[in-house]
Design an enzyme around this catalytic site. Structure first.
Site, short mmCIF file in Angstrom:
data_model
loop_
_atom_site.label_atom_id
_atom_site.label_comp_id
_atom_site.label_asym_id
_atom_site.label_seq_id
_atom_site.Cartn_x
_atom_site.Cartn_y
_atom_site.Cartn_z
N GLY A 1 5.98 -0.78 0.12
CA GLY A 1 6.82 0.39 0.37
C GLY A 1 7.21 0.48 1.83
N ALA A 2 7.89 1.56 2.20
CA ALA A 2 8.23 1.80 3.60
C ALA A 2 8.43 3.30 3.80
CB ALA A 2 9.50 1.05 3.99
N ASP A 3 8.29 3.72 5.04
CA ASP A 3 8.52 5.13 5.37
C ASP A 3 9.97 5.39 5.75
OD1 ASP A 3 5.73 6.00 5.11
OD2 ASP A 3 5.43 4.56 6.71
N THR B 1 0.85 -1.20 0.00
CA THR B 1 0.00 0.00 0.00
C THR B 1 0.88 1.25 0.00
OG1 THR B 1 -1.79 -1.13 1.15
CG2 THR B 1 -1.71 1.26 1.39
N GLY B 2 0.40 2.30 -0.66
CA GLY B 2 1.13 3.57 -0.69
C GLY B 2 1.48 3.96 -2.11
N SER B 3 2.12 5.11 -2.25
CA SER B 3 2.37 5.65 -3.58
C SER B 3 3.42 4.84 -4.35
CB SER B 3 2.81 7.11 -3.47
OG SER B 3 3.96 7.23 -2.66
N GLU C 1 -0.57 -4.90 6.35
CA GLU C 1 0.76 -5.06 5.73
C GLU C 1 1.61 -6.05 6.52
OE1 GLU C 1 1.31 -0.69 3.64
OE2 GLU C 1 1.92 -0.94 5.71
N GLY D 1 0.78 5.22 5.45
CA GLY D 1 -0.49 5.18 4.73
C GLY D 1 -1.61 4.56 5.55
C1 5RP Z 1 1.36 2.28 4.23
C2 5RP Z 1 2.84 2.11 4.25
C3 5RP Z 1 3.57 2.56 3.04
O1 5RP Z 1 4.28 1.48 2.54
C4 5RP Z 1 4.49 3.66 3.41
O2 5RP Z 1 3.74 4.69 4.01
C5 5RP Z 1 5.23 4.20 2.20
O3 5RP Z 1 4.36 4.92 1.40
P1 5RP Z 1 4.85 5.69 0.11
O4 5RP Z 1 5.33 4.68 -0.86
O5 5RP Z 1 3.62 6.43 -0.34
O6 5RP Z 1 5.93 6.65 0.52
O7 5RP Z 1 3.43 1.64 5.17
O8 5RP Z 1 0.81 1.91 5.47
#
Ligand code: 5RP
Length: 234
Positions: A86-88, A30-32, A107, A101
């Site tokens: 993805g990851a932050d 999930t996420g961009s 996840e 997200g």
């Molecule tokens: C959602 C997440 C996403 O993987 C994380 O926020 C990364 O998002 P993005 O690719 O938009 O930067 O953990 O819960």
């Protein structure tokens, strides 16, 4: 979001898509960044790729359905070959902060059910020490204030201090996860001992899950304007 960062996210997603082949059971993050991956997988499915997928959020489910990607559930398919998400933030040990997200619970469930987890990011997510991104902690609405106090205490015991804020959406409403829970974003600044913090958080009754992903990622694919780097093993 700048074009350079979007290009980097797409590049990382393209590299991860090379790992996917017919017959695979796939977790969709999930996420961009994961959104790029799902777009690429959708194109591959239209071109004949045969896979079944488990989405990690309702948003990803909707995207995958709109692209005609065959979906299943962890009840029908409890083991997956690969999850791409993805990851932050990530550090040198491939420990992650996730949940920006709001999908961290699904996840983590999907990641734990996967033989391999590969993370896709742009370079901005690479850190020497986790904690710059506020750590998302998913909590049940009941007893919110008591849970927040316990998180403050448990975190302080392992050297983490900072504001703990209830997440709201863009319209100012309390953000509610796909599981019907709230998220507390913990701005610790630095997390000196992620495993110790994780142990403390999971012991709090009102905490459903936290955004520290420890020992789950096999590799992180990082992209920037100069190309793609891989940390860990693909
Ligand atoms: C959602 C997440 C996403 O993987 C994380 O926020 C990364 O998002 P993005 O690719 O938009 O930067 O953990 O819960």
């Amino acid at each position: 979001m700048s074009d350079a960062i979007e290009n980097a996210k797409r590049l990382a997603a393209q590299r991860a898509a090379e790992l996917v082949s017919s017959g695979m059971r796939l977790g969709l993050g999930t996420g961009s960044t994961a959104r790029h991956f799902v777009d690429i997988i959708g194109a591959k499915v239209r071109a004949g790729l045969q896979i079944i997928c488990v989405p990690t959020s309702e948003a990803t489910r909707q995207q995958a359905e709109s692209l005609g990607i065959p979906l299943t559930t962890l009840d029908d398919t409890p083991e997956l070959d690969l999850t791409v998400d993805g990851a932050d933030e990530f550090d040198a040990d491939l420990t992650l902060v996730k949940g920006g997200g709001g999908a961290l619970l699904r996840e983590k469930i999907v990641a734990a059910a996967s033989k391999q987890v590969v993370i896709i990011t742009d370079r901005s997510k690479q850190v020497d020490r986790l904690g710059r991104f506020p750590l998302p902690v998913e909590v049940v609405p009941f007893g919110l204030e008591a849970t927040r106090r316990l998180i403050t205490k448990v975190a302080a015991d392992v050297g983490c201090t900072g504001a703990i804020r209830l997440r709201h959406d863009r319209d100012g409403r309390v953000f509610v996860t796909d599981g019907g829970h709230y998220i507390l974003d913990c701005a610790f600044g630095a997390i000196p001992d992620a495993p110790a913090l994780a142990r403390g958080l999971v012991a709090i009754p009102g905490v459903v899950e936290h955004g520290l992903f420890i020992g789950l990622a096999k590799a992180v694919i990082v992209a920037d304007a100069s190309g793609v780097d891989v940390f860990g093993d693909l």
